[in-house]
Write a protein that holds these residues in place. Structure first.
Motif, PDB file in Angstrom:
ATOM      1  N   ALA A 102       0.824  -1.205   0.000  1.00 59.83           N
ATOM      2  CA  ALA A 102       0.000   0.000   0.000  1.00 59.83           C
ATOM      3  C   ALA A 102       0.866   1.267   0.000  1.00 59.83           C
ATOM      4  N   TRP A 103       1.968   1.273   0.673  1.00 61.76           N
ATOM      5  CA  TRP A 103       2.770   2.502   0.781  1.00 61.76           C
ATOM      6  C   TRP A 103       4.192   2.375   0.241  1.00 61.76           C
ATOM      7  N   LEU A 104       4.721   1.163   0.136  1.00 59.68           N
ATOM      8  CA  LEU A 104       6.103   0.965  -0.297  1.00 59.68           C
ATOM      9  C   LEU A 104       6.395   1.491  -1.719  1.00 59.68           C
ATOM     10  N   PRO A 105       5.514   1.295  -2.699  1.00 56.21           N
ATOM     11  CA  PRO A 105       5.827   1.826  -4.036  1.00 56.21           C
ATOM     12  C   PRO A 105       6.000   3.343  -4.037  1.00 56.21           C
ATOM     13  N   TYR A 106       5.206   4.046  -3.264  1.00 52.59           N
ATOM     14  CA  TYR A 106       5.299   5.506  -3.214  1.00 52.59           C
ATOM     15  C   TYR A 106       6.616   5.944  -2.582  1.00 52.59           C
ATOM     16  N   VAL A 107       6.994   5.286  -1.510  1.00 54.01           N
ATOM     17  CA  VAL A 107       8.234   5.640  -0.811  1.00 54.01           C
ATOM     18  C   VAL A 107       9.454   5.356  -1.680  1.00 54.01           C
ATOM     19  N   LEU A 108       9.422   4.246  -2.396  1.00 55.87           N
ATOM     20  CA  LEU A 108      10.582   3.872  -3.202  1.00 55.87           C
ATOM     21  C   LEU A 108      10.659   4.622  -4.524  1.00 55.87           C
ATOM     22  N   LEU A 109       9.505   4.963  -5.121  1.00 59.92           N
ATOM     23  CA  LEU A 109       9.530   5.573  -6.454  1.00 59.92           C
ATOM     24  C   LEU A 109       9.632   7.091  -6.454  1.00 59.92           C
ATOM     25  N   PHE A 110       9.143   7.767  -5.432  1.00 57.27           N
ATOM     26  CA  PHE A 110       9.135   9.232  -5.487  1.00 57.27           C
ATOM     27  C   PHE A 110      10.526   9.880  -5.440  1.00 57.27           C
ATOM     28  N   PRO A 111      11.536   9.269  -4.872  1.00 54.84           N
ATOM     29  CA  PRO A 111      12.877   9.870  -5.007  1.00 54.84           C
ATOM     30  C   PRO A 111      13.451   9.783  -6.422  1.00 54.84           C
ATOM     31  N   VAL A 112      12.945   8.876  -7.248  1.00 50.13           N
ATOM     32  CA  VAL A 112      13.490   8.691  -8.594  1.00 50.13           C
ATOM     33  C   VAL A 112      13.331   9.945  -9.460  1.00 50.13           C
ATOM     34  N   PRO A 113      12.137  10.552  -9.584  1.00 46.96           N
ATOM     35  CA  PRO A 113      12.062  11.754 -10.420  1.00 46.96           C
ATOM     36  C   PRO A 113      12.875  12.925  -9.862  1.00 46.96           C
ATOM     37  N   VAL A 114      12.993  13.004  -8.550  1.00 47.43           N
ATOM     38  CA  VAL A 114      13.825  14.066  -7.963  1.00 47.43           C
ATOM     39  C   VAL A 114      15.269  13.882  -8.408  1.00 47.43           C
TER      40      VAL A 114
END
Length: 161
Positions: A45-57
């Motif tokens: 539920a929350w792991l994809p958001y935590v792991l993927l959001f640093p990528v575009p930054v």
């Protein structure tokens, strides 16, 4: 040659990506994370958001890493610094501003393969610096910058275009 050795005003610019790229990158990342999540409970539920959001930054900051700078060298002569490359102004025979409308021609058929090019597609104008150095096989530098007139003024060079 003396007019090229004028006291140069320092110039510094970082070639940031456009601001509108940031929300687009986060929207695409959010959609990808939502696809992975797909309503699953627990860790998914929350792991994809935590792991993927640093990528575009990281990607957008990496794309924005390039700098254009005019500063004096050890002898006090102004030099153009583009990332790690340095060009003392006394090796520049002439300079010109390449408008965004002429950039396609400058980077297309007219481009010399031996030229030093630092092109950023999101930056409109460019600076063309034709070299006069018999020891350097590079005929000219072509560098993206948002303010080409300021770069040439900082180098103490007249603009031919």
């Amino acid at each position: 040659m003396d007019e090229k050795k004028q006291t140069a005003r320092p110039y510094r610019e970082r070639l940031w990506v456009p601001l509108w790229w940031w929300p687009v990158a986060f929207a695409i990342t959010g959609l990808l994370a939502a696809e992975i999540h797909m309503g699953a409970p627990g860790l998914r539920a929350w792991l994809p958001y935590v792991l993927l959001f640093p990528v575009p930054v990281w990607v957008l900051l990496w794309l924005s890493r390039h700098r254009v700078e005019v500063a004096p060298d050890a002898s006090g002569t102004p030099e153009l610094r583009v990332d790690r490359a340095h060009l003392p102004v006394n090796f520049v025979a002439r300079a010109a501003v390449v408008a965004h409308t002429a950039k396609s021609a400058a980077l297309g058929r007219q481009l010399d393969p031996a030229a030093y090019v630092q092109h950023r597609p999101w930056i409109g104008p460019m600076v063309l610096l034709v070299l006069d150095d018999p020891d350097d096989p590079t005929p000219y530098w072509l560098v993206s910058t948002r303010h080409p007139e300021r770069v040439l003024a900082a180098l103490g060079l007249p603009s031919a275009g």
